[in-house]
Design a protein around this motif. Sequence first.
Motif, PDB file in Angstrom:
ATOM      1  N   ALA A 181      33.361  37.043  38.565  1.00 46.60           N
ATOM      2  CA  ALA A 181      34.467  36.277  37.935  1.00 46.60           C
ATOM      3  C   ALA A 181      34.983  34.833  38.554  1.00 46.60           C
ATOM      4  O   ALA A 181      35.523  34.161  38.061  1.00 46.60           O
ATOM      5  CB  ALA A 181      35.962  37.013  38.143  1.00 46.60           C
ATOM      6  N   LYS A 182      34.366  34.717  39.832  1.00 50.15           N
ATOM      7  CA  LYS A 182      34.372  33.501  40.540  1.00 50.15           C
ATOM      8  C   LYS A 182      33.651  32.167  39.621  1.00 50.15           C
ATOM      9  O   LYS A 182      33.956  31.163  40.141  1.00 50.15           O
ATOM     10  CB  LYS A 182      33.860  33.521  41.788  1.00 50.15           C
ATOM     11  CG  LYS A 182      34.672  34.251  42.543  1.00 50.15           C
ATOM     12  CD  LYS A 182      34.107  34.555  44.070  1.00 50.15           C
ATOM     13  CE  LYS A 182      34.749  35.801  44.861  1.00 50.15           C
ATOM     14  NZ  LYS A 182      34.000  36.016  46.171  1.00 50.15           N
ATOM     15  N   TYR A 183      32.791  32.738  38.545  1.00 51.69           N
ATOM     16  CA  TYR A 183      32.030  31.685  37.894  1.00 51.69           C
ATOM     17  C   TYR A 183      32.107  31.634  36.545  1.00 51.69           C
ATOM     18  O   TYR A 183      32.687  32.717  35.946  1.00 51.69           O
ATOM     19  CB  TYR A 183      30.423  31.858  38.107  1.00 51.69           C
ATOM     20  CG  TYR A 183      29.956  31.775  39.663  1.00 51.69           C
ATOM     21  CD1 TYR A 183      29.522  30.886  40.474  1.00 51.69           C
ATOM     22  CD2 TYR A 183      30.227  33.097  40.778  1.00 51.69           C
ATOM     23  CE1 TYR A 183      29.213  30.775  41.791  1.00 51.69           C
ATOM     24  CE2 TYR A 183      29.978  33.038  42.057  1.00 51.69           C
ATOM     25  CZ  TYR A 183      29.352  32.036  42.705  1.00 51.69           C
ATOM     26  OH  TYR A 183      29.179  31.882  43.897  1.00 51.69           O
ATOM     27  N   THR A 195      32.128  41.411  27.501  1.00 52.97           N
ATOM     28  CA  THR A 195      33.380  40.684  27.227  1.00 52.97           C
ATOM     29  C   THR A 195      34.194  40.762  28.457  1.00 52.97           C
ATOM     30  O   THR A 195      34.146  41.520  29.201  1.00 52.97           O
ATOM     31  CB  THR A 195      34.073  41.633  25.815  1.00 52.97           C
ATOM     32  OG1 THR A 195      34.354  42.700  26.498  1.00 52.97           O
ATOM     33  CG2 THR A 195      32.822  42.016  24.833  1.00 52.97           C
ATOM     34  N   LEU A 196      35.480  39.883  28.088  1.00 56.57           N
ATOM     35  CA  LEU A 196      36.214  39.673  29.211  1.00 56.57           C
ATOM     36  C   LEU A 196      37.122  40.878  29.545  1.00 56.57           C
ATOM     37  O   LEU A 196      37.772  41.009  30.338  1.00 56.57           O
ATOM     38  CB  LEU A 196      37.330  38.440  28.902  1.00 56.57           C
ATOM     39  CG  LEU A 196      36.486  37.096  28.763  1.00 56.57           C
ATOM     40  CD1 LEU A 196      37.597  36.081  28.460  1.00 56.57           C
ATOM     41  CD2 LEU A 196      35.516  37.001  30.017  1.00 56.57           C
ATOM     42  N   ASP A 197      37.055  41.843  28.416  1.00 57.63           N
ATOM     43  CA  ASP A 197      37.840  43.198  28.636  1.00 57.63           C
ATOM     44  C   ASP A 197      37.408  44.018  29.826  1.00 57.63           C
ATOM     45  O   ASP A 197      38.014  44.765  30.201  1.00 57.63           O
ATOM     46  CB  ASP A 197      37.785  44.043  27.345  1.00 57.63           C
ATOM     47  CG  ASP A 197      38.434  43.377  26.053  1.00 57.63           C
ATOM     48  OD1 ASP A 197      39.483  42.613  26.351  1.00 57.63           O
ATOM     49  OD2 ASP A 197      38.075  43.559  24.828  1.00 57.63           O
ATOM     50  N   LEU A 198      36.216  43.559  30.281  1.00 57.83           N
ATOM     51  CA  LEU A 198      35.713  44.386  31.491  1.00 57.83           C
ATOM     52  C   LEU A 198      36.423  44.178  32.693  1.00 57.83           C
ATOM     53  O   LEU A 198      36.674  44.934  33.539  1.00 57.83           O
ATOM     54  CB  LEU A 198      34.217  44.210  31.894  1.00 57.83           C
ATOM     55  CG  LEU A 198      33.223  44.521  30.636  1.00 57.83           C
ATOM     56  CD1 LEU A 198      31.785  44.001  30.962  1.00 57.83           C
ATOM     57  CD2 LEU A 198      33.092  46.092  30.596  1.00 57.83           C
ATOM     58  N   PRO A 201      43.388  42.271  33.366  1.00 54.64           N
ATOM     59  CA  PRO A 201      44.054  40.940  32.765  1.00 54.64           C
ATOM     60  C   PRO A 201      44.111  40.024  34.378  1.00 54.64           C
ATOM     61  O   PRO A 201      44.752  40.415  35.082  1.00 54.64           O
ATOM     62  CB  PRO A 201      45.475  41.463  32.394  1.00 54.64           C
ATOM     63  CG  PRO A 201      45.067  42.965  31.934  1.00 54.64           C
ATOM     64  CD  PRO A 201      44.084  43.374  33.027  1.00 54.64           C
ATOM     65  N   GLY A 202      44.113  38.779  33.901  1.00 58.08           N
ATOM     66  CA  GLY A 202      44.130  37.762  34.933  1.00 58.08           C
ATOM     67  C   GLY A 202      43.139  37.692  35.734  1.00 58.08           C
ATOM     68  O   GLY A 202      43.076  36.695  36.991  1.00 58.08           O
ATOM     69  N   LYS A 203      42.162  38.483  35.829  1.00 59.68           N
ATOM     70  CA  LYS A 203      40.977  38.405  36.931  1.00 59.68           C
ATOM     71  C   LYS A 203      39.574  38.298  36.284  1.00 59.68           C
ATOM     72  O   LYS A 203      38.581  38.317  36.902  1.00 59.68           O
ATOM     73  CB  LYS A 203      40.960  39.864  37.580  1.00 59.68           C
ATOM     74  CG  LYS A 203      42.320  40.027  38.231  1.00 59.68           C
ATOM     75  CD  LYS A 203      42.077  41.049  39.316  1.00 59.68           C
ATOM     76  CE  LYS A 203      43.474  41.702  39.882  1.00 59.68           C
ATOM     77  NZ  LYS A 203      43.166  42.707  40.877  1.00 59.68           N
TER      78      LYS A 203
END
Length: 282
Positions: A181-183, A195-198, A201-203
Amino acid sequence: MDLRHLKAFVAVVDAGTFTDAATALGLTQASVSRSVAALEATLGTRLLQRSPRHVSLTTTGAQVLEGARRVLDEVAHLHRIANQSLTELRIGYAWSALGKHTRRVQKTWAHHHAGLPLVFVQSNSPTSGLAEGLADVAVVRTPLDDQRFETALLGTERRYGVVATDNPLARKRSLKLADLAKYGIAVDDRTGTTTLDLWQPGKAPAVVRNTHSVDEWLTLIAAGQAVGMTSEATASLNPRPGVAYRAVVDAPPIAVWLAWWKDQPPQHLTDLITLACDVYRV
């Protein structure tokens, strides 16, 4: 209305540019441009907004795209029905076939079905070439919400993070979602499993880079312009200099299904499902 015009229009949308669409179709850019212009003239409305570097759909174009895909899918299905005398069984896949199990399935199938070769066909479409008539069955790793198809669960695969070998994460033996998530993260929003759903929220990663093929995806990652996450099948079949694969220990596994036309199951389908399920259990 000419089917060639519909194919050109869909190809431009999928590829993102007229140049890339022409390459995918094996045509000249001018030919693709004329086909899309002819479709717009036939319908009497503009479907694409054009700029020097990319194209985008108009509101009407987005609606026409959905219908164009349906028409092309059904035409491909008609061709499949007309060619029922199969000389080979084609398995479509978007990225990595059956991963490390691919060769074993091919060898075992050849031993028991010498007269019906098992051929793997790559197609970066949501149905892995099934809807397009390129395959008789397809390996899919995202839910296939289409009533025309039946599916069978073959097994599951672990998720792997993918980073450049000079990225600090490459020095770790395994990764967590928070590490990635840092990249900025590279994804394929048509056939990819990330997908971002993995993330909670917010991370999730703040930057998402869309790609259209495994080669483009790996090239982006090798250059250090993004990281990625994928199934262990990709790690098995797509080694690349400058790229490191690391297991993501807190990510859910990926389900792997086999899909086929509900009203036209291929011959020996049960044998294929049994064989694929057996190798995933090992």
